[in-house]
Each structure stands twice: as C-alpha cells, then as structure tokens.
Design a protein around this motif. Sequence first.
Motif, mmCIF file in Angstrom:
data_model
loop_
_atom_site.group_PDB
_atom_site.id
_atom_site.type_symbol
_atom_site.label_atom_id
_atom_site.label_comp_id
_atom_site.label_asym_id
_atom_site.label_seq_id
_atom_site.Cartn_x
_atom_site.Cartn_y
_atom_site.Cartn_z
ATOM 1 N N SER A 134 -23.791 -6.018 31.622
ATOM 2 C CA SER A 134 -23.047 -6.713 30.581
ATOM 3 C C SER A 134 -21.579 -6.293 30.580
ATOM 4 C CB SER A 134 -23.659 -6.419 29.210
ATOM 5 O OG SER A 134 -23.419 -5.062 28.841
ATOM 6 N N TYR A 135 -20.745 -7.097 29.943
ATOM 7 C CA TYR A 135 -19.317 -6.779 29.833
ATOM 8 C C TYR A 135 -19.122 -5.433 29.136
ATOM 9 C CZ TYR A 135 -14.381 -7.293 28.526
ATOM 10 O OH TYR A 135 -13.033 -7.097 28.360
ATOM 11 N N ASP A 136 -19.725 -5.277 27.967
ATOM 12 C CA ASP A 136 -19.554 -4.027 27.213
ATOM 13 C C ASP A 136 -20.159 -2.843 27.959
ATOM 14 O OD1 ASP A 136 -18.243 -5.404 25.225
ATOM 15 O OD2 ASP A 136 -19.980 -5.524 23.892
ATOM 16 N N GLY A 137 -21.303 -3.068 28.592
ATOM 17 C CA GLY A 137 -21.942 -1.985 29.330
ATOM 18 C C GLY A 137 -21.100 -1.489 30.490
ATOM 19 N N VAL A 138 -20.439 -2.409 31.178
ATOM 20 C CA VAL A 138 -19.590 -2.026 32.304
ATOM 21 C C VAL A 138 -18.358 -1.280 31.812
ATOM 22 C CG1 VAL A 138 -18.046 -2.979 34.067
ATOM 23 C CG2 VAL A 138 -20.433 -3.735 33.917
ATOM 24 N N MET A 139 -17.779 -1.734 30.714
ATOM 25 C CA MET A 139 -16.624 -1.027 30.156
ATOM 26 C C MET A 139 -17.009 0.396 29.770
ATOM 27 S SD MET A 139 -13.922 -2.772 30.384
ATOM 28 C CE MET A 139 -13.045 -4.327 30.225
ATOM 29 N N ARG A 140 -18.177 0.548 29.167
ATOM 30 C CA ARG A 140 -18.640 1.888 28.785
ATOM 31 C C ARG A 140 -18.944 2.725 30.030
ATOM 32 N NH1 ARG A 140 -21.204 4.411 24.376
ATOM 33 N NH2 ARG A 140 -21.421 6.601 24.959
ATOM 34 N N LEU B 27 -13.732 -0.292 41.893
ATOM 35 C CA LEU B 27 -15.016 -0.352 41.203
ATOM 36 C C LEU B 27 -15.876 -1.432 41.838
ATOM 37 C CD1 LEU B 27 -14.526 -0.010 37.329
ATOM 38 C CD2 LEU B 27 -15.732 1.553 38.875
ATOM 39 N N TYR B 28 -17.095 -1.045 42.207
ATOM 40 C CA TYR B 28 -18.066 -1.969 42.763
ATOM 41 C C TYR B 28 -19.179 -2.220 41.743
ATOM 42 C CZ TYR B 28 -16.170 -0.477 47.361
ATOM 43 O OH TYR B 28 -15.364 -0.190 48.436
ATOM 44 N N ILE B 29 -19.641 -3.459 41.642
ATOM 45 C CA ILE B 29 -20.879 -3.746 40.909
ATOM 46 C C ILE B 29 -22.030 -3.291 41.799
ATOM 47 C CG2 ILE B 29 -22.292 -5.504 39.807
ATOM 48 C CD1 ILE B 29 -19.779 -7.236 39.564
ATOM 49 N N HIS B 30 -22.861 -2.421 41.271
ATOM 50 C CA HIS B 30 -23.834 -1.714 42.102
ATOM 51 C C HIS B 30 -25.177 -2.438 42.168
ATOM 52 C CE1 HIS B 30 -25.235 2.630 43.334
ATOM 53 N NE2 HIS B 30 -25.183 1.784 44.357
ATOM 54 N N ASP B 31 -25.549 -2.840 43.358
ATOM 55 C CA ASP B 31 -26.911 -3.251 43.719
ATOM 56 C C ASP B 31 -27.475 -4.486 43.008
ATOM 57 O OD1 ASP B 31 -27.095 -1.233 45.565
ATOM 58 O OD2 ASP B 31 -28.218 0.138 44.277
ATOM 59 N N PRO B 32 -26.723 -5.554 42.792
ATOM 60 C CA PRO B 32 -27.362 -6.778 42.296
ATOM 61 C C PRO B 32 -28.037 -7.527 43.459
ATOM 62 C CG PRO B 32 -25.029 -7.188 42.543
ATOM 63 C CD PRO B 32 -25.255 -5.742 42.921
ATOM 64 N N ARG C 182 -16.519 -10.209 34.632
ATOM 65 C CA ARG C 182 -15.434 -10.359 33.656
ATOM 66 C C ARG C 182 -14.821 -9.005 33.316
ATOM 67 N NH1 ARG C 182 -16.662 -11.687 28.889
ATOM 68 N NH2 ARG C 182 -18.955 -11.605 29.003
ATOM 69 N N ALA C 183 -15.668 -7.991 33.184
ATOM 70 C CA ALA C 183 -15.158 -6.655 32.865
ATOM 71 C C ALA C 183 -14.277 -6.117 33.994
ATOM 72 C CB ALA C 183 -16.327 -5.703 32.600
ATOM 73 N N LEU C 184 -14.724 -6.280 35.231
ATOM 74 C CA LEU C 184 -13.926 -5.781 36.352
ATOM 75 C C LEU C 184 -12.608 -6.536 36.471
ATOM 76 C CD1 LEU C 184 -16.369 -4.945 39.284
ATOM 77 C CD2 LEU C 184 -15.675 -3.575 37.321
ATOM 78 N N GLU C 185 -12.634 -7.836 36.246
ATOM 79 C CA GLU C 185 -11.382 -8.588 36.297
ATOM 80 C C GLU C 185 -10.410 -8.111 35.221
ATOM 81 O OE1 GLU C 185 -12.162 -12.944 38.179
ATOM 82 O OE2 GLU C 185 -12.894 -12.675 36.135
ATOM 83 N N GLU C 186 -10.932 -7.778 34.052
ATOM 84 C CA GLU C 186 -10.064 -7.277 32.982
ATOM 85 C C GLU C 186 -9.505 -5.902 33.334
ATOM 86 O OE1 GLU C 186 -8.044 -7.068 29.253
ATOM 87 O OE2 GLU C 186 -8.727 -8.672 30.576
ATOM 88 N N LEU C 187 -10.326 -5.034 33.886
ATOM 89 C CA LEU C 187 -9.857 -3.707 34.289
ATOM 90 C C LEU C 187 -8.794 -3.798 35.376
ATOM 91 C CD1 LEU C 187 -13.264 -1.790 34.280
ATOM 92 C CD2 LEU C 187 -11.346 -1.392 32.724
ATOM 93 N N ARG C 188 -8.954 -4.738 36.267
ATOM 94 C CA ARG C 188 -7.929 -4.924 37.301
ATOM 95 C C ARG C 188 -6.664 -5.535 36.695
ATOM 96 N NH1 ARG C 188 -9.465 -8.869 42.163
ATOM 97 N NH2 ARG C 188 -9.463 -10.297 40.376
ATOM 98 N N VAL D 55 -7.909 -0.331 37.281
ATOM 99 C CA VAL D 55 -8.363 -0.185 38.668
ATOM 100 C C VAL D 55 -7.531 -1.122 39.532
ATOM 101 C CG1 VAL D 55 -10.704 0.425 37.940
ATOM 102 C CG2 VAL D 55 -10.178 -1.947 38.511
ATOM 103 N N LYS D 56 -7.527 -0.850 40.819
ATOM 104 C CA LYS D 56 -6.707 -1.653 41.724
ATOM 105 C C LYS D 56 -7.505 -2.653 42.544
ATOM 106 C CE LYS D 56 -2.958 1.702 42.232
ATOM 107 N NZ LYS D 56 -2.137 2.494 43.188
#
Length: 332
Positions: free
Chosen positions: A113-119, A136-141, A164-170, A175-176
């Motif tokens: 989830s978005y919130d879970g990834v941010m946490r 940051l990689y999304i792990h193992d989907p 969505r969370a990773l795009e916001e962090l970038r 993150v880069k």
Amino acid sequence: MEFEKRRVGRTDLELTTLGLGGATLAGNLAHLTDADSKILILQAYDAGIRYFDTAPFYGYGRSERLMGDELRGLDDWILSSKVGRRLRPVKEAQDVNDAWRRPLPFEPYFDYSYDGVMRSYEDSLQRLGLNRIDILYIHDPDTFTHGVDVQPEMHARAMDGARRALEELRRTGEVKAIGLGVNEAKPIADALEHAQWDCFLLAGRYTLLEQDPLDTLLPAVEAHGASIVIGGPFNSGVLVGRETWNYVDAPPEIMTRVKELARVCDAHNVPLAAAALKFPLAHPAVASTIPGPRSAEELEQILEWWQLEIPGSLWSDLKNEKLIPENAPVPV
C-alpha cells in the motif's frame, strides 16, 4: 581496484559494474557472524565497490543494520533497499525451517500500500542509521514469491499503492531511482506501462546459464530508458561448483548444461565463474551485477575472477556450440 561506472536509466546515479548483494550478510546460504559481515562490507568498499544492496526482508532487518553501520561515515557509495515487506515484532522462537540464520526478532508481512511503503521507507532509514537511500525497489511482486494464483493481485497492488509512493519519494528527492526487485522477467515487463521506472533488479534469469529475457525484456527496458541490475550472476551457486540453482536443488538437465559450459571454459583455461561474472555486463541494458559472497574469502575469489582476461574465442566457441545465443552481446 578501478571499476567502470554505468549510469542508471536517465538519472545522474552511476553504479560500479560490480556491487555487493546483502542477502548473505543476514545468513541465508551462510553462517556469517555480525563481525564477519562487517568485514565483508568494508572489504568490498576497500576494493573499490561502491554499489551496495539490501532489504528489510534479509534477516528481518539484520542486513540493513549491518550495512548501515559500516557505510555510515564512508562516502561515494550508492545504496539500494526495498519496500513491500514490513516487519513486526515476534515473541515466539524462530521457526526451525526459517531460511535466515540468527535474524532479528521480527516477522515479515506483505504491504504494497501507499502508506505501508512510506512507513517501510522510514523504518529502513532508521534501521540503517543513514539519512538516504538512493534506489528503492518494490520487492518480489512475482510468481516465485506469491504463487500463480495470488501474484496478479499482489502485482496490481504494487502498481497502485507502492508505485505511487515511490514516484512521490522520487519527486520530492528522497530517493533518486525507483524500480522492482524480482526473481522473474514478467513482472518487470508488466510494470513498464505503469510508470517511468529507472532500474530493475533481476535475480538470475539473464546469466551465462539463462538468457530468456534477451529478445524480450532487455530491449523493452532499454526502450523504456531504464537499466537492469543482475543479482545472482551465479544462479545461486550452480555456476561456482555448487548444486543449487535459483534457490533449489539443480535438476539433471541444468547440471548437464553447466558441465557443457564448464567444458568450453576449461578449454580456454578460464574458470566458469569468471565467465559467468562478466557475461551479463556485456548487454547495454545492464548497469551492474551484484553477487552475494558468503565470506571474505569468497569476495576475494570474486575479485580475482573479475580481473581475469577472457579471450574472445571463448565467447565465439560458446556461440558455436549453441550454449549462448548467437545474438547475445559478449564482453570485448
């Protein structure tokens, strides 16, 4: 040692072509103490390696803690970690069948989830004791992790919340670079339409032993403007003399193919592992490869293989014997 550096996608990040994988630091496939793992990290850094990969899943936080403790105070490194699994405390004794040796007292659970990834990102920073994670990689989907029935739903969740969370962090500069870290090519191919990704960590699957993504995934990733990092260039051991292939016992047909590859390498006085280490990097989509040595001695051996000169005739003989595809890029 001087390692070539390659750019990650369209970012300004540059990875050393040889990196250090952090799974073995946490004790899968090995019995490393914390001191052993810290020596291994510093040995890699002293050798000139500047790309380090870890994940909350590895030892349930142990790999991140060890990695952060040694990188803290050093400079010029690039670090990747992962999201999609969070950790919660567990009070029961460790399961005797657990793959990790001496993990921290937590258990993982999936949360794309978005919130879970941010946490998860914030938790990783605290475990690392660092103020940045570069990739940051999304792990193992993937099907390897979730099974054929559940994987489509997990991948969809990852492409919604986690993406969505990773795009916001970038976007905010936290993150880069962002991508997926998976065991199969298909989840990466399926993800390309959902975002502009920067890099993907693919465990095995494009190695001296396996080249299925050559005509499909790798051209698509190149056209997308992203890079590939190859994890497990030794296919979890079978290309360095062990009988483990992609985390399971190698079947007879795999062992036969390995013997054929070794026969050609032996004829050129080149260790099979040295050829396996260099082969994936010939492809222009590949930015780095990250083996997971299980000891300082194994890292020393990898560095020796890395420095070996491999004659072009080896690659042409492998193609002539149809052990690698004719159109596979090879080192020059």
